[in-house]
Design an enzyme around this catalytic site. Structure first.
Site, PDB file in Angstrom:
ATOM      1  N   ASP A 227       0.853  -1.189   0.000  1.00 33.80           N
ATOM      2  CA  ASP A 227       0.000   0.000   0.000  1.00 33.80           C
ATOM      3  C   ASP A 227       0.887   1.236   0.000  1.00 33.80           C
ATOM      4  O   ASP A 227       2.120   1.133   0.003  1.00 33.80           O
ATOM      5  CB  ASP A 227      -0.948   0.000   1.200  1.00 33.80           C
ATOM      6  CG  ASP A 227      -2.276   0.690   0.898  1.00 33.80           C
ATOM      7  OD1 ASP A 227      -2.250   1.787   0.290  1.00 33.80           O
ATOM      8  OD2 ASP A 227      -3.330   0.152   1.266  1.00 33.80           O
ATOM      9  N   GLY A 253       4.467   1.433  -1.721  1.00 28.43           N
ATOM     10  CA  GLY A 253       4.593   1.689  -3.149  1.00 28.43           C
ATOM     11  C   GLY A 253       3.331   2.268  -3.747  1.00 28.43           C
ATOM     12  O   GLY A 253       2.384   2.614  -3.039  1.00 28.43           O
ATOM     13  N   ASP A 254       3.320   2.336  -5.078  1.00 27.28           N
ATOM     14  CA  ASP A 254       2.224   2.926  -5.846  1.00 27.28           C
ATOM     15  C   ASP A 254       1.801   1.919  -6.903  1.00 27.28           C
ATOM     16  O   ASP A 254       2.581   1.575  -7.794  1.00 27.28           O
ATOM     17  CB  ASP A 254       2.697   4.226  -6.496  1.00 27.28           C
ATOM     18  CG  ASP A 254       1.629   4.908  -7.341  1.00 27.28           C
ATOM     19  OD1 ASP A 254       0.539   4.324  -7.513  1.00 27.28           O
ATOM     20  OD2 ASP A 254       1.890   6.016  -7.845  1.00 27.28           O
ATOM     21  N   PHE A 255       0.561   1.417  -6.809  1.00 27.11           N
ATOM     22  CA  PHE A 255       0.147   0.371  -7.744  1.00 27.11           C
ATOM     23  C   PHE A 255       0.005   0.862  -9.180  1.00 27.11           C
ATOM     24  O   PHE A 255      -0.145   0.059 -10.091  1.00 27.11           O
ATOM     25  CB  PHE A 255      -1.124  -0.347  -7.278  1.00 27.11           C
ATOM     26  CG  PHE A 255      -2.282   0.539  -6.912  1.00 27.11           C
ATOM     27  CD1 PHE A 255      -2.751   1.527  -7.752  1.00 27.11           C
ATOM     28  CD2 PHE A 255      -2.934   0.345  -5.699  1.00 27.11           C
ATOM     29  CE1 PHE A 255      -3.834   2.317  -7.409  1.00 27.11           C
ATOM     30  CE2 PHE A 255      -4.024   1.130  -5.342  1.00 27.11           C
ATOM     31  CZ  PHE A 255      -4.473   2.115  -6.204  1.00 27.11           C
ATOM     32  N   ARG A 270     -12.009  -4.144  -2.902  1.00 21.91           N
ATOM     33  CA  ARG A 270     -12.643  -2.815  -2.958  1.00 21.91           C
ATOM     34  C   ARG A 270     -11.654  -1.753  -3.453  1.00 21.91           C
ATOM     35  O   ARG A 270     -11.586  -0.661  -2.927  1.00 21.91           O
ATOM     36  CB  ARG A 270     -13.221  -2.452  -1.591  1.00 21.91           C
ATOM     37  CG  ARG A 270     -14.271  -3.437  -1.102  1.00 21.91           C
ATOM     38  CD  ARG A 270     -14.728  -3.111   0.287  1.00 21.91           C
ATOM     39  NE  ARG A 270     -13.573  -3.022   1.168  1.00 21.91           N
ATOM     40  CZ  ARG A 270     -13.569  -2.324   2.307  1.00 21.91           C
ATOM     41  NH1 ARG A 270     -14.637  -1.654   2.676  1.00 21.91           N
ATOM     42  NH2 ARG A 270     -12.490  -2.291   3.067  1.00 21.91           N
ATOM     43  N   HIS A 273     -13.321  -0.392  -7.729  1.00 23.30           N
ATOM     44  CA  HIS A 273     -14.469   0.519  -7.759  1.00 23.30           C
ATOM     45  C   HIS A 273     -14.069   1.973  -7.502  1.00 23.30           C
ATOM     46  O   HIS A 273     -14.889   2.876  -7.666  1.00 23.30           O
ATOM     47  CB  HIS A 273     -15.559   0.062  -6.782  1.00 23.30           C
ATOM     48  CG  HIS A 273     -15.291   0.364  -5.342  1.00 23.30           C
ATOM     49  ND1 HIS A 273     -16.297   0.503  -4.415  1.00 23.30           N
ATOM     50  CD2 HIS A 273     -14.131   0.540  -4.644  1.00 23.30           C
ATOM     51  CE1 HIS A 273     -15.787   0.756  -3.222  1.00 23.30           C
ATOM     52  NE2 HIS A 273     -14.472   0.789  -3.338  1.00 23.30           N
TER      53      HIS A 273
END
Length: 365
Positions: A227, A253-255, A270, A273
């Site tokens: 995350d 991190g950054d997805f 979740r 969405h």
């Protein structure tokens, strides 16, 4: 007309209504029923703010500490006006948040118990963020309706996730709220078999509440909780770290830039969405490229369904627009199409509580 003397008179309250009478009564009742329903809908904010202040003012915790207490005592404990608090308590009683009356005093109902601070099943943080920041954002619904963009960004000058990054206290409340709204997490390992997994990667998994439930039920797999850096920094005292520290690696991190490599199960609970299709495809592409051969994807989301009944998914569909702009709830066909575009095939859909569903997918052959 002369009435015979021996004729039986019918008392006025015993008169049989004719068909036109019944029709007229039904017509008169319908506007009253519809009008009452409209008022209840229109004044929904009464309930939102009453429940929010019951939690935020310390009222619920004061009642819990006393067990049962009258309005005057609770006003002293919370620093509020006795008359005003008495009115609030009467309203909360009508909402089944508290029970009782003065002078005997008020106690918490099972609904009210969910508003307490620090209890296992507490939804207090959920109520706090919905009654404050999200409440203000919904006040700018017209902006979203006119532009199709986030009302939250319009009100606060920043998108939700950047705003949370800039406000650590609110970020902590938000992450706790996300856990409070997920009583179905414990059922995920019951409806999906994780026992064969070697490495589970929970993408944007927050404080690891879902991963915690999975690892409790499956002792074999190792896991990665992935995350944003400020979220990972908050997990040190969470069960995912304190109870599974030897099995879990915490990775910031950054997805949108990439996800941890080598997992044979990637969780997206979740997450999709929150974004439009283009952004979802980027996230899914990173999961696909990072996935070990024979890997699978587990997606947990609410699904839109057709019907006239009450639907949490329809409400959350609007909420995603107001708070996130590009976010939306989708139906099963929309998720199937999205997954296929990203190179996956949807293998199964399993129902969970609160209109939530678990979708399992594998790489397309």
């Amino acid at each position: 007309m002369t009435v015979p003397e021996n004729a039986q008179h019918t008392a006025p309250d015993q008169t049989q209504h004719t068909a036109p009478d019944r029709t007229r009564q039904a017509q008169q009742a319908a506007p009253d029923t519809a009008g009452r329903r409209l008022i209840e809908l229109m004044a929904g904010f009464w309930k939102t703010q009453a429940i929010y202040l019951a939690a935020e003012s310390g009222l619920v915790d004061a009642i819990a500490a006393a067990g049962r207490a009258p309005a005057v005592e609770l006003a002293n404990r919370t620093g509020t006006d006795p008359d005003a608090l008495g009115r609030l308590l009467l309203f909360l009683e009508s909402l089944d948040v508290v029970s009782g009356e003065d002078p005997a005093g008020y106690a918490l109902t099972p609904v009210g118990e969910l508003l307490r601070t620090g209890t296992q099943d507490s939804m207090r943080d959920h109520v706090r963020i919905y009654g404050s920041h999200f409440y203000r954002a919904w006040g700018a619904l017209d902006h979203s309706l006119r532009t199709g963009r986030s009302a939250f960004t319009e009100v606060y000058g920043s998108d939700l996730f950047r705003y949370l990054n800039q406000h650590p206290d609110l970020s902590l409340t938000y992450e706790r709220a996300m856990v409070a709204g997920t009583p179905f997490f414990a059922q995920v390992p019951e409806v999906h078999d994780f026992s064969g997994a070697r490495l589970i990667v929970d993408v944007a998994g927050g404080h690891g509440a879902l991963l915690h439930e999975i690892l409790k039920s499956c002792p074999e797999p190792r896991a990665v909780l992935f995350d944003a850096p400020h979220v990972i920094a908050e997990t040190a005292d969470r069960p995912i770290a304190s109870e599974h520290g030897d099995r879990v690696t915490l990775v910031p991190g950054d997805f949108f830039e990439g996800v941890p490599q080598g997992g044979d199960v990637y969780l997206l609970s979740r997450i999709l969405h929150c974004f439009d299709d283009e952004a979802c495809l980027r996230i899914l592409a990173h999961c696909r490229s990072a996935m070990a051969p024979g890997g699978r994807l587990v997606v947990v989301e609410r699904l839109l369904t057709r019907g006239t009944g009450s639907s949490l998914a329809q409400g959350y569909n609007m909420h995603m627009l107001v708070v996130l702009g590009g976010g939306r709830e989708r139906d099963e066909d929309a998720y199937r199409t999205l997954l296929e575009k990203a190179g996956f095939q949807l293998d199964s859909v399993t129902t969970l509580p609160l209109e939530t569903h678990l979708m399992a997918a594998t790489l397309r052959r």
